[in-house]
Design a protein around this motif. Structure first.
Motif, PDB file in Angstrom:
ATOM      1  N   TYR A 231       0.833  -1.197   0.000  1.00  0.00           N
ATOM      2  CA  TYR A 231       0.000   0.000   0.000  1.00  0.00           C
ATOM      3  C   TYR A 231       0.872   1.254   0.000  1.00  0.00           C
ATOM      4  O   TYR A 231       1.939   1.290   0.621  1.00  0.00           O
ATOM      5  CB  TYR A 231      -0.912   0.029   1.234  1.00  0.00           C
ATOM      6  CG  TYR A 231      -1.927  -1.090   1.276  1.00  0.00           C
ATOM      7  CD1 TYR A 231      -3.194  -0.938   0.734  1.00  0.00           C
ATOM      8  CD2 TYR A 231      -1.601  -2.317   1.861  1.00  0.00           C
ATOM      9  CE1 TYR A 231      -4.122  -1.968   0.759  1.00  0.00           C
ATOM     10  CE2 TYR A 231      -2.526  -3.356   1.898  1.00  0.00           C
ATOM     11  CZ  TYR A 231      -3.785  -3.166   1.348  1.00  0.00           C
ATOM     12  OH  TYR A 231      -4.688  -4.190   1.384  1.00  0.00           O
ATOM     13  N   ILE A 232       0.380   2.278  -0.676  1.00  0.00           N
ATOM     14  CA  ILE A 232       0.991   3.602  -0.676  1.00  0.00           C
ATOM     15  C   ILE A 232       0.001   4.574  -0.051  1.00  0.00           C
ATOM     16  O   ILE A 232      -1.181   4.593  -0.420  1.00  0.00           O
ATOM     17  CB  ILE A 232       1.344   4.075  -2.111  1.00  0.00           C
ATOM     18  CG1 ILE A 232       2.389   3.142  -2.739  1.00  0.00           C
ATOM     19  CG2 ILE A 232       1.842   5.509  -2.094  1.00  0.00           C
ATOM     20  CD1 ILE A 232       3.744   3.198  -2.075  1.00  0.00           C
ATOM     21  N   ILE A 233       0.461   5.376   0.896  1.00  0.00           N
ATOM     22  CA  ILE A 233      -0.377   6.373   1.553  1.00  0.00           C
ATOM     23  C   ILE A 233      -0.082   7.739   0.942  1.00  0.00           C
ATOM     24  O   ILE A 233       1.084   8.149   0.843  1.00  0.00           O
ATOM     25  CB  ILE A 233      -0.110   6.436   3.071  1.00  0.00           C
ATOM     26  CG1 ILE A 233      -0.153   5.026   3.675  1.00  0.00           C
ATOM     27  CG2 ILE A 233      -1.124   7.342   3.756  1.00  0.00           C
ATOM     28  CD1 ILE A 233      -1.462   4.322   3.495  1.00  0.00           C
ATOM     29  N   GLU A 234      -1.131   8.449   0.537  1.00  0.00           N
ATOM     30  CA  GLU A 234      -0.972   9.787  -0.028  1.00  0.00           C
ATOM     31  C   GLU A 234      -1.761  10.796   0.797  1.00  0.00           C
ATOM     32  O   GLU A 234      -2.800  10.469   1.381  1.00  0.00           O
ATOM     33  CB  GLU A 234      -1.456   9.832  -1.488  1.00  0.00           C
ATOM     34  CG  GLU A 234      -0.630   8.966  -2.428  1.00  0.00           C
ATOM     35  CD  GLU A 234      -1.080   9.101  -3.876  1.00  0.00           C
ATOM     36  OE1 GLU A 234      -0.276   8.812  -4.775  1.00  0.00           O
ATOM     37  OE2 GLU A 234      -2.254   9.504  -4.102  1.00  0.00           O
ATOM     38  N   ARG A 235      -1.246  12.011   0.793  1.00  0.00           N
ATOM     39  CA  ARG A 235      -1.889  13.090   1.554  1.00  0.00           C
ATOM     40  C   ARG A 235      -1.945  14.343   0.695  1.00  0.00           C
ATOM     41  O   ARG A 235      -1.012  14.640  -0.054  1.00  0.00           O
ATOM     42  CB  ARG A 235      -1.100  13.378   2.829  1.00  0.00           C
ATOM     43  CG  ARG A 235      -1.600  14.583   3.612  1.00  0.00           C
ATOM     44  CD  ARG A 235      -0.716  14.879   4.797  1.00  0.00           C
ATOM     45  NE  ARG A 235      -1.087  16.123   5.450  1.00  0.00           N
ATOM     46  CZ  ARG A 235      -0.406  16.686   6.460  1.00  0.00           C
ATOM     47  NH1 ARG A 235       0.683  16.084   6.911  1.00  0.00           N
ATOM     48  NH2 ARG A 235      -0.801  17.810   6.991  1.00  0.00           N
TER      49      ARG A 235
END
Length: 258
Positions: A231-235
């Motif tokens: 998973y990649i977390i983006e903000r």
């Protein structure tokens, strides 16, 4: 006594190998509806098969199975898409590894001099450590392929079929070109057509908690364990578009964890 111990250990290793399941190629497929192409991705499930297939290559076959909702007559129309797909030669990786970190991992796994396991022993312990090194190469290589389609392509584990019609359905078969006299392995196969394609599900966030100036995000992993490998977390910063928060993918190796 030492000789007897060595023979007993080697017999145990050989006997264990003989009682394991037959190695096979695992195949998955998807459809790119925008560019109208089939995406084939496969991997051996056995370290020995992986090592041999890197030398012997893979064959990809395509059978025309269904057209306009009707099954085609046997023998089915057949195409050999690839006869000898292997990892690309080392010299073709040189520029790629400069722009893709996973490419560096994959190239090291296939062509590197060795992974340091603090091997200071000889004899049977050296054999065990060599086995661990090969297993590490295998694991790192497949992990890198999971994180990058381009790396999977360079590893010889990916193929795009552009000859696709919306009214057709196909049978794809992928197998390693390793002689049965060396290792007997199962062939991977899958039936698929453009109308079989379903978009990927969205990850499900379980909770978002703000505490002590931090945001803790929890999402469900188990329902999607066969769909997503990481998973990649983006903000979004000041409504200026999304940017990655984690430099490395979040991988959950613990089955059943969230």
């Amino acid at each position: 006594m030492k000789r007897l111990l060595t023979i007993s250990i080697l017999f145990l290793v050989i006997n264990t190998a003989l009682t394991q399941n037959i190695p096979s190629v695992q195949l998955s497929i998807s459809y790119d509806s925008i560019n109208h192409k089939m995406l084939l991705r496969w991997a051996p499930d056995n370290v020995q098969l992986w090592q041999l297939a890197n030398n012997y290559g893979y064959t990809i076959e395509k059978y025309y199975y269904q057209r306009d909702g009707k099954l085609l007559d046997i023998p089915l129309e057949k195409e050999i898409l690839v006869k000898d797909q292997k990892p690309r030669p080392l010299e073709e990786w040189e520029d790629f590894v400069q722009i893709n970190d996973y490419a560096a991992i994959a190239a090291q796994s296939v062509y590197g001099d060795g992974i340091d396991l603090n091997d200071t022993q000889n004899g049977i312990f050296s054999i065990v450590n060599k086995s661990k090194e090969l297993q590490s190469r295998f694991s790192f290589s497949l992990f890198a392929a999971d994180q990058s389609v381009e790396v999977a392509d360079f590893l010889g584990l990916y193929y795009e079929d552009h000859k696709v019609q919306d009214n057709e359905r196909y049978l794809y078969r992928v197998y390693a070109n390793v002689p049965d006299s060396i290792i007997s392995a199962d062939t991977a196969s899958v039936y698929f057509g453009p109308k079989d394609f379903d978009p990927l599900p969205k990850p499900r966030v379980e909770s978002i908690i703000q505490k002590d100036g931090q945001v803790i995000i929890r999402w469900l992993n188990e329902p999607f364990s066969q769909v997503f490998s990481a998973y990649i977390i983006e903000r979004s910063f000041n409504n200026g578009g999304f940017k990655k928060v984690n430099a490395l993918p979040i991988v959950n190796f613990k089955k059943g964890a969230r």
